[in-house]
Enzyme design. Structure first.
Site, PDB file in Angstrom:
ATOM      1  N   GLU A   1      -3.879  -4.762   6.666  1.00  0.00           N
ATOM      2  CA  GLU A   1      -4.827  -3.762   7.061  1.00  0.00           C
ATOM      3  C   GLU A   1      -6.384  -3.978   6.154  1.00  0.00           C
ATOM      4  O   GLU A   1      -6.521  -4.695   5.304  1.00  0.00           O
ATOM      5  CB  GLU A   1      -4.989  -2.305   6.248  1.00  0.00           C
TER       6      GLU A   1
ATOM      7  N   LYS B   1      -6.919   3.588  14.317  1.00  0.00           N
ATOM      8  CA  LYS B   1      -5.584   4.137  13.611  1.00  0.00           C
ATOM      9  C   LYS B   1      -6.400   6.183  13.342  1.00  0.00           C
ATOM     10  O   LYS B   1      -7.638   6.342  13.487  1.00  0.00           O
ATOM     11  CB  LYS B   1      -6.012   3.760  11.856  1.00  0.00           C
TER      12      LYS B   1
ATOM     13  N   CYS C   1      -0.985   1.719   9.496  1.00  0.00           N
ATOM     14  CA  CYS C   1      -0.554   1.543   7.481  1.00  0.00           C
ATOM     15  C   CYS C   1      -0.420   3.591   8.094  1.00  0.00           C
ATOM     16  O   CYS C   1       0.941   3.870   8.168  1.00  0.00           O
ATOM     17  CB  CYS C   1      -1.671   1.854   6.827  1.00  0.00           C
TER      18      CYS C   1
END
Length: 280
Positions: A44, A118, A155
């Site tokens: 990330e 994300k 994540c």
């Protein structure tokens, strides 16, 4: 003949500046290519520290456009050089005030295929991401690459099963999950959630975590990155929990169809019964 894809991932320590961080990943990619890898993914916001441990406006400096920023352009050159697909997670600025936690996907010939943003943005101690990022708005794209159909989930997304499922419905064979997670918060989930997602959705998952401590907080990123197959089995060993590592593994994509025929989870889905899942 088996449809085997040699895939790679990198878990890295922060170097202190973007130039050396990108250069280090370029060398890992070249080594992966020498070892026969055809796809590689990074952690990330790979070209920056995990600055979300604090809430300070100075850290907007890490943001850049996608795909026209310097890092993605450089990774396109790297893809052409190595002949590998590359998953490139960065801090994206779309326009003034519009920032996203993003991963670009680049094909083996350097073609920019698109990006994932994300969806789920945490705001808890050590992970103050809502200060920086808007929630993703591009859905769950699956990219038709030279090695197969590749998706990305970033994540904190991994705690939400809905996106994993949508990636499967969109045809993913391999999903990269670049992350930055530390020992004190959810380490016990690290080897549960991604294998469970691989089983439930019957595809391969590449789980990537940072490693080490950085200057902006106390988070101790514990590495232990891995590949997991559609039966929930680790492909080889997990990476170390304290040191930087390049992981290269052979993934037998024929296993996907074998598992889907044997377990038939997609056949037995009941979307007609799931309306309540999307009610606010």
């Amino acid at each position: 003949m088996a449809n085997v894809v040699r895939a790679a991932l990198v878990q890295a320590t922060w170097t202190g500046d973007t130039e050396s961080m990108v250069a280090k990943h370029e060398e890992h990619a070249r080594e992966a290519a020498r070892r026969g890898a055809r796809i590689i993914g990074f952690q990330e916001v790979f070209n920056a520290p995990y600055f979300c441990q604090v809430q300070e406006p100075e850290h907007y400096r890490w943001a850049e456009p996608v795909p026209d920023g310097p890092t993605v352009r450089r990774m396109r050159d790297l893809a052409r050089e190595t002949g590998m697909v590359i998953v490139v997670p960065v801090f994206e600025v779309e326009q003034s005030g519009f920032y996203y936690n993003t991963a670009a996907v680049i094909d083996a010939d350097g073609t920019y295929l698109g990006k994932y943003r994300k969806h789920h943005i945490p705001q808890v101690k050590g992970f103050w991401e809502k200060y920086y990022f808007k929630p993703g708005n591009l859905g769950w794209p699956v990219f038709d690459t030279s090695v197969g159909k590749v998706g990305v989930y970033i994540c904190y997304d991994r705690h939400f099963p809905e996106g994993w499922r949508q990636l499967g419905l969109n045809g993913a064979q391999l999903v990269y999950n670049p992350s930055a997670t530390h020992r004190g918060l959810s380490a016990h989930l690290w080897q549960l959630e991604q294998p469970a997602a691989a089983v439930a959705n019957e595809y391969f998952v590449a789980a990537i975590n940072r490693v080490g401590q950085e200057e902006y907080g106390d988070n101790d990123f514990y590495g232990t990155s891995y590949f997991v197959d559609p039966r929930g089995r680790f492909v080889g060993e997990t990476a170390d929990d304290k040191t930087e590592e390049l992981v290269v593994r052979d993934l037998d994509f024929d296993l996907i169809e074998e598992v889907r025929q044997q377990w038939a989870f997609y056949r037995d889905r009941r979307p007609d019964a799931y309306d309540g899942l999307v009610q606010p």
